[in-house]
Design an enzyme around this catalytic site. Sequence first.
Site, PDB file in Angstrom:
ATOM      1  N   HIS A 215      -9.726   2.243   0.157  1.00 22.03           N
ATOM      2  CA  HIS A 215      -8.297   1.956   0.100  1.00 22.03           C
ATOM      3  C   HIS A 215      -7.954   1.320  -1.250  1.00 22.03           C
ATOM      4  O   HIS A 215      -8.315   0.187  -1.523  1.00 22.03           O
ATOM      5  CB  HIS A 215      -7.918   1.014   1.246  1.00 22.03           C
ATOM      6  CG  HIS A 215      -6.445   0.893   1.462  1.00 22.03           C
ATOM      7  ND1 HIS A 215      -5.510   1.442   0.604  1.00 22.03           N
ATOM      8  CD2 HIS A 215      -5.724   0.274   2.440  1.00 22.03           C
ATOM      9  CE1 HIS A 215      -4.295   1.166   1.052  1.00 22.03           C
ATOM     10  NE2 HIS A 215      -4.407   0.467   2.160  1.00 22.03           N
TER      11      HIS A 215
ATOM     12  N   HIS B 103      -2.388   8.034   6.105  1.00 21.79           N
ATOM     13  CA  HIS B 103      -2.663   6.715   5.524  1.00 21.79           C
ATOM     14  C   HIS B 103      -4.047   6.274   5.998  1.00 21.79           C
ATOM     15  O   HIS B 103      -4.833   5.778   5.208  1.00 21.79           O
ATOM     16  CB  HIS B 103      -1.588   5.724   5.945  1.00 21.79           C
ATOM     17  CG  HIS B 103      -1.725   4.384   5.307  1.00 21.79           C
ATOM     18  ND1 HIS B 103      -1.713   4.204   3.942  1.00 21.79           N
ATOM     19  CD2 HIS B 103      -1.895   3.146   5.845  1.00 21.79           C
ATOM     20  CE1 HIS B 103      -1.843   2.914   3.657  1.00 21.79           C
ATOM     21  NE2 HIS B 103      -1.978   2.252   4.798  1.00 21.79           N
TER      22      HIS B 103
ATOM     23  N   PHE C 162       1.620  -3.538   3.994  1.00 26.77           N
ATOM     24  CA  PHE C 162       2.000  -4.862   4.483  1.00 26.77           C
ATOM     25  C   PHE C 162       3.463  -5.115   4.106  1.00 26.77           C
ATOM     26  O   PHE C 162       3.920  -4.738   3.031  1.00 26.77           O
ATOM     27  CB  PHE C 162       1.129  -5.944   3.840  1.00 26.77           C
ATOM     28  CG  PHE C 162      -0.248  -6.082   4.444  1.00 26.77           C
ATOM     29  CD1 PHE C 162      -0.733  -5.182   5.366  1.00 26.77           C
ATOM     30  CD2 PHE C 162      -1.073  -7.145   4.073  1.00 26.77           C
ATOM     31  CE1 PHE C 162      -1.996  -5.322   5.916  1.00 26.77           C
ATOM     32  CE2 PHE C 162      -2.343  -7.291   4.605  1.00 26.77           C
ATOM     33  CZ  PHE C 162      -2.806  -6.386   5.532  1.00 26.77           C
TER      34      PHE C 162
ATOM     35  N   GLU D 127      -0.369   5.311  13.522  1.00 24.78           N
ATOM     36  CA  GLU D 127      -0.058   6.504  12.741  1.00 24.78           C
ATOM     37  C   GLU D 127      -0.189   7.769  13.590  1.00 24.78           C
ATOM     38  O   GLU D 127       0.623   8.697  13.471  1.00 24.78           O
ATOM     39  CB  GLU D 127      -0.949   6.603  11.510  1.00 24.78           C
ATOM     40  CG  GLU D 127      -0.587   7.785  10.619  1.00 24.78           C
ATOM     41  CD  GLU D 127      -1.279   7.794   9.278  1.00 24.78           C
ATOM     42  OE1 GLU D 127      -0.872   8.590   8.412  1.00 24.78           O
ATOM     43  OE2 GLU D 127      -2.231   7.003   9.085  1.00 24.78           O
TER      44      GLU D 127
ATOM     45  N   CYS E 140       0.801  -1.225   0.000  1.00 25.27           N
ATOM     46  CA  CYS E 140       0.000   0.000   0.000  1.00 25.27           C
ATOM     47  C   CYS E 140       0.836   1.278   0.000  1.00 25.27           C
ATOM     48  O   CYS E 140       0.289   2.375  -0.023  1.00 25.27           O
ATOM     49  CB  CYS E 140      -0.953  -0.012   1.195  1.00 25.27           C
ATOM     50  SG  CYS E 140      -1.998  -1.483   1.214  1.00 25.27           S
TER      51      CYS E 140
END
Length: 422
Positions: free
Chosen positions: A348, A310, A408, A321, A170
């Site tokens: 996403h 994010h 990931f 985050e 991502c």
Amino acid sequence: MSTETCFGKKRVVITGMGVITPMGETVDAFWNNVVKGNSGIGHLTLVPDEDLTCKIGGECTDFAPENYMDKKEARRMDRYMQFAVAASKMAYDDAGLTPDNVDPQRFGVVLGSGAGGIGTVEVQLKRALTQGYPKTSPFLIPMMLTDSGSGRVSIELGARGPNMAIVTACATGSDCIGQAAEMISMGRTDVMVAGGAESPMCALAVAGFAAARALSQRNEEPTKASRPFDEGRDGFVMSEGSGIVILESLEHAKARGAKIYGELIGYGSSSDAYDIVAPREDGSGAAQAMLQALECANIKPEEVQYINAHGTSTPLGDIAETKAIKRVFGDHAKKGLLVSSTKSMHGHMLGAAGAIEAIISVKAIQDKTAPPTINLENQDAECDLDYVANKARPLAGLKVAMSNSFGFGGHNACLIFKEFVH
């Protein structure tokens, strides 16, 4: 604010942008929906139910590949590749590029995808199992590879410089933009097509992420399912699309009289080196990427006024985050710094997310507007920053924006954009 960054004397500017999203297929349409807080999430129509526990996502339902490419060629591309070509052509045209104003040998592509042609893999595997392996399509391999999007764009635009696909889950879109900028800064290229494309809307991908307990199960309320930093969040909402920017050395852009949307001044990249899916709980890996980007940009933390987080709407990720932002920005994190997650609206997009959010960051600076985090009704006590809840907010002094992307594998990427000043 200094103009000297880690990119050296080669200032890197954005001269073109293109998007394919569930909320519009032009940058203006998409941005208008973002500012209004409209959601692009709905019930899945492209994915067979097959007893899936997650039945929602962000689909580009109006996308017609024949509007951007030859029908025959489109059939030889996975959907993610079609998105990549469409958004790249839009960005190329938006930048006013032609074969006459860019040297093809100094014109490159860095365009990635997290899952590549996973939809094609699913279709072809079913065919092989039911009809026999000799019935497999001869186009399977070029349609499934994660580098085929960049390769196809290179062919379509005549870009004969560096051509590669970076895959960092991502964080892909952001890393592609950052690495493309570094090629310009090294003097290897003048113009780069950079970004990401993704189309994971198939049963295999949905089932896989659902099995990992990563997806929201709020099937009855699709538009309210993605709710970053809200105490009721239960996972991210998967989406599809593409975001592409044209990066160019300032010298080259000025020589051809190009319009300039903004300047990329910082890029940071790091690894959590911790877990294959979970972030470090203290946010230290993400913080390292942000600090690198700030050092690259040669600015102080308090010079950043907006962060496109994010913010995936996962229980662990949003807290990590938030901790990372507070670690990097200190007192400024709660005094004048606005943070929002636009994934609350567009979902996403995995490998395309960073590029889409880079474009949002550039538009935010242009329009002096911080986009909202919608569905933020009951803010998590551990997420204690100003997330621009539910409504966009004017930000007259907005000149510098940061965009975060984490993936990931422990991948962390951070980009910093600045208002362009001649």
